[in-house]
Write an enzyme that holds these catalytic residues in place. Structure first.
Site, PDB file in Angstrom:
ATOM      1  N   ARG A   1      37.068  46.335   1.644  1.00 24.71           N
ATOM      2  CA  ARG A   1      38.157  45.644   0.946  1.00 24.71           C
ATOM      3  C   ARG A   1      38.379  44.249   1.512  1.00 24.71           C
ATOM      4  NH1 ARG A   1      42.690  42.652   1.511  1.00 24.71           N
ATOM      5  NH2 ARG A   1      43.200  43.903   3.345  1.00 24.71           N
ATOM      6  N   ASP A   2      38.934  44.153   2.693  1.00 21.94           N
ATOM      7  CA  ASP A   2      39.256  42.852   3.273  1.00 21.94           C
ATOM      8  C   ASP A   2      38.003  42.015   3.495  1.00 21.94           C
ATOM      9  OD1 ASP A   2      39.795  41.063   5.873  1.00 21.94           O
ATOM     10  OD2 ASP A   2      41.703  41.409   4.864  1.00 21.94           O
TER      11      ASP A   2
ATOM     12  N   HIS B   1      41.941  38.439  13.204  1.00 24.45           N
ATOM     13  CA  HIS B   1      40.776  37.665  12.793  1.00 24.45           C
ATOM     14  C   HIS B   1      40.194  36.968  14.021  1.00 24.45           C
ATOM     15  CE1 HIS B   1      41.559  37.264   8.185  1.00 24.45           C
ATOM     16  NE2 HIS B   1      41.845  38.463   8.626  1.00 24.45           N
TER      17      HIS B   1
ATOM     18  N   CYS C   1      41.070  35.681   4.099  1.00 26.03           N
ATOM     19  CA  CYS C   1      42.089  35.679   3.064  1.00 26.03           C
ATOM     20  C   CYS C   1      41.836  34.525   2.100  1.00 26.03           C
ATOM     21  CB  CYS C   1      43.480  35.537   3.676  1.00 26.03           C
ATOM     22  SG  CYS C   1      44.804  35.393   2.453  1.00 26.03           S
TER      23      CYS C   1
ATOM     24  N   ASN D   1      37.050  38.333  10.114  1.00 22.42           N
ATOM     25  CA  ASN D   1      37.711  39.414  10.833  1.00 22.42           C
ATOM     26  C   ASN D   1      36.984  39.662  12.149  1.00 22.42           C
ATOM     27  OD1 ASN D   1      39.836  40.639   9.022  1.00 22.42           O
ATOM     28  ND2 ASN D   1      38.096  40.662   7.615  1.00 22.42           N
TER      29      ASN D   1
END
Length: 293
Positions: A13-14, A200, A231, A240
């Site tokens: 996801r991220d 991050h 983001c 990340n």
């Protein structure tokens, strides 16, 4: 210091939301491969409007086709009530919702003020609980904002107090732009303690922040295989912390993660192929004799 840590893998996801969209088949392959590494928690998809995050437009299909390892807790991120309804319909028992400590970032990310998001979350909690699921509130930009600069720890603490009073099951702090340093981690965690931290590595302080948080008693962290992610609504928010780097450090310290490092490195190599670029993970770049102790 603790003898065990729980890591939630967030690459599906991220990680992928900050990359060019990849085929559904490849997303399923990534989730399935991660589900065989020993990781016990995976953030699988987010149920957002495809115009906002086109990388997640196929979330329903990805989740329907992915292998659901019964030993793993899978979760989904949502932005609002509509997203919660989709996540519940898909069968998720763990749901996450994000709100920014920075009002400016919240407006860029969710098109409403922080206060409006908190009001929406208060209404979401009964809906999620009635479905038998749990809701985790992620407070983004907890350690700083690219638009507003420093974030007062007392502001974050007040937000946490409110969502917990409203019935949130868990709280996480997001270092959305990699502004966290050990000093900022200590300052914030001295004011309020979350269940989980999401760092991050944009400025190279990710592992130092994990170590500081461990010393302060936090034992749950997000990480993304290969260090992918970021983001889309925060300039410069790439990277990340890499799951394999976190696992390598913790296991060498005698802190168990339950994750097989070599399997994880293999997934990171696969992710490089899926994305068609070199990933920033230092462990991935190291040779077999130097990456393991």
């Amino acid at each position: 210091m603790t003898t065990a840590v729980s890591i939630r893998e967030v690459a599906p996801r991220d990680g992928l939301q900050n990359e060019e969209p990849i085929p559904t088949d490849d997303k399923v392959r990534l989730i399935d491969a991660l589900s065989r590494t020993g990781v016990k928690r995976i953030e699988a998809v987010s149920f957002v409007h495809p115009k906002a995050i086109p990388q997640m437009a196929d979330a329903d299909e990805v989740w329907a086709r992915a292998w659901h390892n019964p030993d793993i807790r899978y979760s989904a991120l949502i932005p609002n009530t509509r997203g919660a309804e989709r996540a519940i319909k898909a069968g998720f028992g763990e749901i996450e919702v994000v709100v920014s400590a920075s009002d400016t970032h919240n407006r860029r990310n969710l098109n409403r003020s922080t206060e409006e998001s908190l009001d929406d979350i208060a209404g979401l909690i009964p809906l999620v609980h009635e479905a038998g699921a749990t809701l985790e509130v992620i407070v983004a930009t907890s350690f700083g904002c690219p638009f507003e600069g420093d974030i007062d720890p007392d502001r974050v603490a007040a937000m946490v107090e409110r969502v917990r009073a409203d019935g949130a099951d868990r709280v996480a702090f997001g270092d959305t732009t990699g502004m966290a340093t050990p000093r900022r981690v200590r300052d914030l965690l001295s004011a309020v303690r979350p269940e989980l931290l999401h760092f991050h590595n944009t400025r190279g302080t990710g592992l130092a922040n994990v170590l500081t948080a461990l010393e302060l008693g936090v034992t749950e962290f997000d990480a993304s295989v290969g260090g992918i992610g970021g983001c889309p609504y925060a300039p410069g928010a790439s990277g990340n912390i890499a799951t394999e780097e976190v696992v390598h450090m913790l296991e060498d310290m005698g802190i168990a993660t339950g994750i097989d490092l070599e399997s994880l490195i293999n997934v990171a190599e696969m992710a490089e192929g899926l994305l068609g670029r070199t990933l920033p993970s230092g462990v991935l770049r190291a040779g077999p004799r130097t990456r393991l102790v």
